[in-house]
Write an enzyme that holds these catalytic residues in place. Structure first.
Site, PDB file in Angstrom:
ATOM      1  N   LYS A 105       0.910  -1.363   0.045  1.00 41.22           N
ATOM      2  CA  LYS A 105       0.072  -0.042   0.148  1.00 41.22           C
ATOM      3  C   LYS A 105       0.706   1.139  -0.260  1.00 41.22           C
ATOM      4  O   LYS A 105       0.688   2.183  -0.870  1.00 41.22           O
ATOM      5  CB  LYS A 105      -1.043  -0.056   1.218  1.00 41.22           C
TER       6      LYS A 105
ATOM      7  N   ARG B  36      -3.292   2.800   8.784  1.00 43.11           N
ATOM      8  CA  ARG B  36      -3.596   1.808   7.688  1.00 43.11           C
ATOM      9  C   ARG B  36      -2.467   0.896   7.770  1.00 43.11           C
ATOM     10  O   ARG B  36      -1.308   1.188   7.654  1.00 43.11           O
ATOM     11  CB  ARG B  36      -3.718   2.267   6.233  1.00 43.11           C
TER      12      ARG B  36
ATOM     13  N   GLY C 242      -6.908 -10.396   8.059  1.00 48.93           N
ATOM     14  CA  GLY C 242      -6.368 -10.778   9.367  1.00 48.93           C
ATOM     15  C   GLY C 242      -5.358  -9.780   9.693  1.00 48.93           C
ATOM     16  O   GLY C 242      -5.142  -9.556  10.978  1.00 48.93           O
TER      17      GLY C 242
ATOM     18  N   MET D  48      -4.367  -5.815  10.881  1.00 50.65           N
ATOM     19  CA  MET D  48      -5.423  -5.055  11.556  1.00 50.65           C
ATOM     20  C   MET D  48      -6.050  -3.963  10.212  1.00 50.65           C
ATOM     21  O   MET D  48      -5.400  -3.816   9.400  1.00 50.65           O
ATOM     22  CB  MET D  48      -4.695  -3.866  12.158  1.00 50.65           C
TER      23      MET D  48
ATOM     24  N   ARG E 139      -3.458  -1.457  -6.384  1.00 53.84           N
ATOM     25  CA  ARG E 139      -2.586  -2.558  -6.419  1.00 53.84           C
ATOM     26  C   ARG E 139      -3.010  -3.596  -7.319  1.00 53.84           C
ATOM     27  O   ARG E 139      -4.135  -3.333  -8.048  1.00 53.84           O
ATOM     28  CB  ARG E 139      -2.839  -3.285  -4.987  1.00 53.84           C
TER      29      ARG E 139
ATOM     30  N   HIS F 243     -15.594  -8.309   1.136  1.00 54.70           N
ATOM     31  CA  HIS F 243     -14.430  -9.350   1.350  1.00 54.70           C
ATOM     32  C   HIS F 243     -14.405 -10.518   0.839  1.00 54.70           C
ATOM     33  O   HIS F 243     -13.571 -11.180   0.216  1.00 54.70           O
ATOM     34  CB  HIS F 243     -14.426  -9.226   2.942  1.00 54.70           C
TER      35      HIS F 243
ATOM     36  N   ARG G 236       8.134 -49.411 -14.029  1.00 54.62           N
ATOM     37  CA  ARG G 236       8.976 -49.580 -12.674  1.00 54.62           C
ATOM     38  C   ARG G 236       8.577 -51.163 -12.417  1.00 54.62           C
ATOM     39  O   ARG G 236       7.190 -51.550 -12.424  1.00 54.62           O
ATOM     40  CB  ARG G 236       8.488 -48.743 -11.437  1.00 54.62           C
TER      41      ARG G 236
ATOM     42  N   SER H 273      15.270 -41.576 -12.432  1.00 58.64           N
ATOM     43  CA  SER H 273      14.095 -40.712 -12.024  1.00 58.64           C
ATOM     44  C   SER H 273      13.806 -40.702 -10.414  1.00 58.64           C
ATOM     45  O   SER H 273      13.813 -41.647  -9.822  1.00 58.64           O
ATOM     46  CB  SER H 273      12.881 -41.783 -12.571  1.00 58.64           C
TER      47      SER H 273
ATOM     48  N   ASN I  42       9.016 -38.830  -3.269  1.00 56.78           N
ATOM     49  CA  ASN I  42       8.277 -39.331  -1.994  1.00 56.78           C
ATOM     50  C   ASN I  42       9.222 -40.220  -0.921  1.00 56.78           C
ATOM     51  O   ASN I  42       9.245 -39.810   0.185  1.00 56.78           O
ATOM     52  CB  ASN I  42       7.169 -40.004  -2.252  1.00 56.78           C
ATOM     53  N   ASP I  43       9.849 -41.188  -1.690  1.00 55.19           N
ATOM     54  CA  ASP I  43      10.491 -42.241  -0.637  1.00 55.19           C
ATOM     55  C   ASP I  43      11.905 -41.166  -0.344  1.00 55.19           C
ATOM     56  O   ASP I  43      12.448 -41.212   0.888  1.00 55.19           O
ATOM     57  CB  ASP I  43      10.906 -43.500  -1.282  1.00 55.19           C
TER      58      ASP I  43
ATOM     59  N   CYS J 274       9.567 -38.414 -10.541  1.00 52.98           N
ATOM     60  CA  CYS J 274       8.445 -39.041 -10.615  1.00 52.98           C
ATOM     61  C   CYS J 274       7.537 -38.967  -9.269  1.00 52.98           C
ATOM     62  O   CYS J 274       6.316 -39.589  -9.083  1.00 52.98           O
ATOM     63  CB  CYS J 274       8.168 -40.638 -11.137  1.00 52.98           C
TER      64      CYS J 274
ATOM     65  N   TYR K 222      13.053 -33.897 -17.466  1.00 53.67           N
ATOM     66  CA  TYR K 222      11.483 -33.740 -17.419  1.00 53.67           C
ATOM     67  C   TYR K 222      11.018 -33.969 -16.068  1.00 53.67           C
ATOM     68  O   TYR K 222      11.620 -34.270 -15.158  1.00 53.67           O
ATOM     69  CB  TYR K 222      11.009 -35.029 -18.506  1.00 53.67           C
TER      70      TYR K 222
HETATM   71  P1  ADP Z   1      -7.648  -2.480   3.268  1.00 52.62           P
HETATM   72  O1  ADP Z   1      -6.284  -2.954   3.415  1.00 52.62           O
HETATM   73  O2  ADP Z   1      -8.676  -3.184   4.059  1.00 52.62           O
HETATM   74  O3  ADP Z   1      -8.203  -2.176   2.053  1.00 52.62           O
HETATM   75  P2  ADP Z   1      -7.384   0.588   3.577  1.00 52.62           P
HETATM   76  O4  ADP Z   1      -6.335   0.794   4.315  1.00 52.62           O
HETATM   77  O5  ADP Z   1      -7.317   0.434   2.305  1.00 52.62           O
HETATM   78  O6  ADP Z   1      -7.597  -1.018   4.360  1.00 52.62           O
HETATM   79  O7  ADP Z   1      -8.709   1.345   4.258  1.00 52.62           O
HETATM   80  C1  ADP Z   1     -10.008   0.798   4.291  1.00 52.62           C
HETATM   81  C2  ADP Z   1     -10.858   1.875   3.662  1.00 52.62           C
HETATM   82  O8  ADP Z   1     -10.591   3.262   4.070  1.00 52.62           O
HETATM   83  C3  ADP Z   1     -10.760   2.166   2.348  1.00 52.62           C
HETATM   84  O9  ADP Z   1     -12.030   2.122   1.581  1.00 52.62           O
HETATM   85  C4  ADP Z   1      -9.756   3.358   2.155  1.00 52.62           C
HETATM   86  O10 ADP Z   1     -10.173   3.846   0.827  1.00 52.62           O
HETATM   87  C5  ADP Z   1     -10.376   4.221   3.261  1.00 52.62           C
HETATM   88  N1  ADP Z   1      -9.155   4.999   3.656  1.00 52.62           N
HETATM   89  C6  ADP Z   1      -7.957   4.712   4.138  1.00 52.62           C
HETATM   90  N2  ADP Z   1      -7.530   5.942   4.384  1.00 52.62           N
HETATM   91  C7  ADP Z   1      -8.185   6.915   4.102  1.00 52.62           C
HETATM   92  C8  ADP Z   1      -8.196   8.307   4.353  1.00 52.62           C
HETATM   93  N3  ADP Z   1      -6.924   8.839   4.619  1.00 52.62           N
HETATM   94  N4  ADP Z   1      -9.102   9.010   3.551  1.00 52.62           N
HETATM   95  C9  ADP Z   1     -10.324   8.551   3.404  1.00 52.62           C
HETATM   96  N5  ADP Z   1     -10.436   7.213   3.352  1.00 52.62           N
HETATM   97  C10 ADP Z   1      -9.482   6.404   3.698  1.00 52.62           C
HETATM   98 MG    MG Z   2      -7.824  -0.922   0.715  1.00 53.69          MG
END
Ligand code: ADP
Ligand code: MG
Ligand code: MG
Length: 910
Positions: A31, A101, A110, A112, A368, A486, A651, A798, A802-803, A865, A885
């Site tokens: 990011k 973020r 998973g 934060m 991304r 999600h 074999r 060959s 596994n073994d 193999c 191969y």
């Molecule tokens: P994730 O990795 O779960 O996508 P993000 O960090 O991208 O988490 O953020 C979650 C949401 O919050 C996204 O929709 C993102 O666009 C929004 N967001 C994050 N930072 C800002 C910001 N500075 N201003 C406005 N929206 C934000």
């Molecule tokens: Mg995001």
């Protein structure tokens, strides 16, 4: 790491430039690196800074503390943001708000979740109200901050695991629901400023009550609480679980991004959205996405309202009545389309983007490389190749070998589908068909799947806590959420069948039932999903294999042009051989005669084999072998025939003898009668066969050494079958493979038999020669170590990995269940070495074997193999060490073909 960057720890971006770049993902996380890249491209990105992954590593190496000077660096970077944004963090008159973020190298459920609106507290609220003149917006931002912060920082990152439905977020959401009810409105966007203000007071009260701590009323405490939580979440249970599934190393660490807020919730001219530069489900070259007016951050993804379509192309049954961004804000949409084009041209790939519109002004918040289905990956690769955006090599790298699996995967039989009424319709978020029993929680999905059941996970919506259950399920079905929810993102990443936003379903997790259209389904009932069309059916519909797709063939052709290794198959029957040929196999790398002793039609040969095993003398054994001979010859001949023109490695028998002794009294009596002995004698002979350690017992070549007539029979069958086929013009290339060899003397012993039989068959059939090779399976460490000697006799190797893995680790293949799972859980092993070839141990032996073998015999033919022959990372290793191969099960042949091509691109060899 070069000196001037070491210890820098904080990288700024925004205001038209950035210190980082897209290729700094290791340091800045995905990011952060891409935010920097966009800022450098002059794309509008709210100013901010990234705290590097090195700080995360430091944090874990130093008892969860920060490197010296970090605080100063953060203060400096914050000051720069304040200058650009003309506001100050924590300032009572002109407060700056930020988001915190997380940002690992690749996005990780998973980790934060983001906390928005950080910096709102008693000191700054009045100032922001005065500055914006929009109290409703400020209270809305504040109640969102309390929800996100208490959920992700105070609860999740703190490791608190509440009961299902009792998390702080759900408890706060219930207060919100109650408020909406009280006011008689259905959406949070309809609540007034006073309602929201009241809510925030009860939210804070609730947080104190449930979590036993106050929601921090200080901007700086909030900021550092958020930063600490991101680093802390790297070792959270769910993040660790995800890393295990995806094979992400624990020491990568995550970065933290702190970024000034832009607000999509400031009224009707504000909005937030998510888009893909091309359709991630089909691959079509169409800008595709969703947006919501007057909303913030995750609102689109969280499915609180049905999101609006971005444009005409994104309209579907659920959202066609809602205005698109194209219609509602044409100018901003135009700007967004420009950015979309620039990003694709710049990254040469489909991007997944997030944007926010604050009072008519567009801001980009993320870009991304977008996850996509296998079908979409294929279509995009071929499209971008013809658009000239990428070259052939890049195209070949665009599909992960595992995604091919999905392309060859089952789909719902369209004809059968005609006759069925769908129970509900949702969005086609993950492709293909799936059929399974429904479960309502991720934990149940995991448990049921462990019992060998096929389950479909049904949820109102999914969140990162559900990831393990989603993985375990064959299909995922949600009642809410859009194509960017999600569930949709995760399923697409895995190529898993998934339907989201099936709004007609009334899902009740408590009672484990789902109702729709007058039908009630309970836990355990079967549903069928058509993930390609978004249709849900109650009951079982037939699934069929996705058949030959010309684009797929074309793509595989590109891969075949590139690869250096051949791909063969492990096949024991003419049917398997035929299937494998249709998947592109260039020969058989392992044909096991044992096959004929299992399953349909095995009765007669099995009986003959049993007599052979239980024979008391050479005479008896020869008699039994004579009976066995026609079966062995017939099987070999049939397979050689199917593989006309291609090599077949056969074999010699390697049966765990005691397994073939009948256990039932009736079978024993019949066998004793046939041998003309009594029950007691049979028991005695069976007892003699007993071994304490059959894996290292009387098997493989040892059997041939002690009972040469067993080898002789098989070798005769091979040469006779070959001679007969040659006579009718079939091109055969049998390769005789001796198993479980540890020293060259064993091989020489058997070679003498082979030579004698060869002469006899040639003479009897009047042939000058029968093309063939004589070689061995390398599966014992000693064979690797003495490979130079072995290659004196062997014309090919060959690797039976596994073994070889079993013998190298000293892990009994049949008993690893007792300890390997714990090794994996605790990180003592990065992956199961029986699935992914262990390069550092077993791999070194393999390389030694090849190198030593080729010093004696430069043209030694080398293949693999074991199961590893169809696993992409192992295939790559086989390429690197110079194998000719790989051989794998038929349905993995395309995967191996692609993996071999990608290996050649990454590690070119002559
Ligand atoms: P994730 O990795 O779960 O996508 P993000 O960090 O991208 O988490 O953020 C979650 C949401 O919050 C996204 O929709 C993102 O666009 C929004 N967001 C994050 N930072 C800002 C910001 N500075 N201003 C406005 N929206 C934000
Ligand atoms: Mg995001
Ligand atoms: Mg998120």
């Amino acid at each position: 790491m070069t000196n001037h960057t070491a210890g820098k720890h904080v990288y700024s971006f925004g205001g038209g430039s950035a210190e980082g770049r897209a290729d700094m993902k290791e340091l800045l996380g995905g990011k952060g690196a891409n935010l920097a890249e966009m800022a450098n491209l002059g794309i509008p990105v709210p100013a901010g800074f990234t705290i590097t992954t090195e700080v995360c590593t430091y944090y874990y190496e130093h008892d969860k503390s920060y490197p010296d000077g970090l605080q100063t660096r953060v203060d400096e970077a914050l000051r720069r943001v304040e200058e650009i944004m003309e506001a100050r963090f924590g300032d009572p008159d002109n407060p700056l708000l930020v988001s915190v973020r997380s940002g690992a190298r690749s996005s990780m459920p998973g980790m934060m979740e983001t906390v928005l609106n950080v910096g709102l507290c008693s000191r700054t609220i009045p100032g922001l109200i005065a500055k914006t003149g929009n109290p409703r917006f400020v209270w809305d931002a504040y109640r969102r901050l309390i929800t996100m912060y208490s959920d992700v920082v105070m609860e999740k990152a703190a490791g608190i695991e509440p009961e299902e439905g009792e998390g702080i977020r759900q408890q706060l959401d219930r207060l919100l629901e109650a408020k909406k009810k009280e006011r008689g409105v259905s959406f949070d966007s309809e609540l007034a400023a006073e309602d929201l203000e009241e809510l925030t007071a009860s939210y804070r009260q609730k947080v104190r009550e449930v979590l036993g701590a106050d929601f921090p009323d200080d901007a700086r405490d909030q900021l550092w609480g958020g930063i600490g939580a991101v680093f802390g979440s790297w070792n959270g249970r769910r993040a660790v679980a995800y890393r295990r599934i995806e094979g992400i190393p624990d020491d990568w660490g995550t970065a933290v991004n702190v970024q000034s807020m832009v607000f999509g919730n400031m009224g009707a001219s504000s909005a937030t959205g998510v888009a893909f530069t091309r359709n991630p489900a089909t691959g079509e070259n169409q800008f595709y996405g969703e947006w919501l007016p007057n909303a913030q951050g995750e609102d689109v993804v969280a499915g609180i309202r049905t999101p609006n379509p971005l444009n005409e192309e994104a309209k579907n049954e659920q959202n066609h009545h809602l205005p698109s961004l194209q219609e509602a804000m044409g100018d901003v949409y135009g700007e967004l389309v420009d950015i979309r084009n620039r990003l694709e041209q710049h990254y040469h790939d489909m991007q997944d983007i997030e944007f926010t519109i604050q009072e008519g002004r567009l801001w980009m918040l993320q870009t991304r490389t977008g996850k996509r289905t296998g079908t979409a990956a294929l279509n995009m690769a071929m499209d971008m190749l013809s658009e000239g955006l990428i070259d052939q090599r890049q195209a070949v790298l665009r599909l992960k070998p595992a995604q091919l699996d999905e392309l060859l995967h089952p789909i719902v039989d369209a004809e059968a589908e005609e006759g069925f009424e769908a129970l509900a319709k949702g969005l086609p978020a993950g492709p293909g068909g799936a059929r399974g029993q429904i479960v309502f929680t991720a934990a149940d999905a995991v448990r049921w799947a462990a019992e060998g059941k096929q389950v479909v996970l049904v949820r109102e919506e999914t969140n990162p806590e559900d990831v393990e259950g989603m993985r375990a399920a064959v299909g995922i079905l949600t009642g809410r959420g859009g194509m960017t929810s999600h569930a949709a993102l995760v399923a697409r990443g895995w190529g898993k069948c998934c339907i989201v936003g099936a709004g007609a379903l009334d899902i009740d997790v408590k009672s484990k039932t789902v109702r729709a259209d007058g039908t009630t389904l309970r836990e355990g009932d079967v549903v069928t999903l058509n993930g390609t069309r978004g249709l849900v059916y109650a009951g079982e519909l037939p699934l069929i294999d996705a058949t030959e797709n010309p684009r797929f063939q074309e793509f595989m052709g590109l891969a075949d042009d590139i690869r250096a290794m051949a791909v063969r198959t492990n096949a024991d029957t003419p049917d398997d051989a035929r299937t494998a040929r249709s998947f592109g196999a260039q020969g058989i790398g392992l044909f096991r005669t044992e096959h004929m002793f299992y399953g349909a039609g095995s009765e007669e040969p099995l009986f003959a084999l049993r007599k052979m095993i239980m024979a008391g003398s050479e005479e008896e054994r020869r008699a039994a072998l004579d009976e066995l001979f026609p079966f062995v010859k017939r099987d070999i001949k049939a397979t050689l025939e199917v593989m006309d023109g291609l090599p077949v490695t056969i074999r010699l028998l390697d049966p765990p003898l005691h397994e073939f002794v009948p256990q039932d009294p009736e079978g024993r009596t019949r066998l004793a009668d046939a041998l003309g002995i009594d029950g007691a004698e049979l028991d005695r002979r069976a007892e003699e066969l007993h071994e304490s350690n059959p894996m290292m017992g009387h098997r493989g070549v040892r059997l041939g050494v002690t009972f040469p007539e067993i080898s002789e029979m098989q070798i005769r069958a091979i040469f006779e079958a070959a001679a007969e086929l040659l006579k009718v013009g079939t091109k055969v290339f049998p390769e005789i493979m001796i198993p479980v060899v540890g020293q060259v003397s064993e091989l020489d012993d058997q070679l003498a038999i082979a030579k004698r039989v060869y002469r006899e068959v040639c003479d009897a059939t009047g042939r000058n020669e029968i093309p063939h090779l004589y070689g061995t399976m390398i599966e014992i460490p000693r064979a690797c170590i003495t490979a130079d000697e072995i290659a004196d006799t062997a014309q090919f190797f060959s690797f039976g990995t596994n073994d070889l893995t079993q013998m190298t680790f000293g892990f009994s293949r049949d008993d690893i269940g007792g300890f390997v799972p714990e090794y994996l859980d605790r990180g003592l092993l990065p992956v199961d070495p029986f699935q992914v070839l262990d390069r550092d141990g077993v791999g070194v032996l393999v390389k030694m074997g090849i190198d030593k073998g080729r010093t004696t015999r430069p043209d030694l033919k080398v293949g693999i193999c074991g199961e590893h022959g169809g696993e992409p990372s192992s295939v790559e290793y086989c390429h690197i060490v110079g194998m000719d191969y790989v051989s794998c099960s038929p349905y993995r042949v395309p995967i191996a073909r692609l993996a071999a091509a990608q290996a050649q691109i990454r590690f070119p060899r002559e």
